[in-house]
Design a protein around this motif. Sequence first.
Motif: not given
Length: 91
Positions: A63-75
């Motif tokens: 879920c965190v990965r998906r969230f970061c992808e959606n807001v364009r934050i590298p993880m």
Amino acid sequence: MLIGHAFEEGVLHLSLPGDLALSSRSAADLEAQALAHAHRPRHVRVQLTTTDPSPASLSVLSCVRRFCENVRIPMTVVGPVRTPATVPLQE
């Protein structure tokens, strides 16, 4: 708080417990998203605290990965910190 966190130099460090219960999964996911919204990091670093995380911990990671992808934050994801094994002194 279900997850550990720190914020330094634009990086949000999250620490996911390896034994997260299924009943706590949603709360941990919301907590991670709230921290990202509050700090507006340029990067998110997630540390797993065990080599065999629970299914709920992996779900939060997803879920965190998906969230970061959606807001364009590298993880990035890192495994547990390993301490060197103590070697007995040889006489």
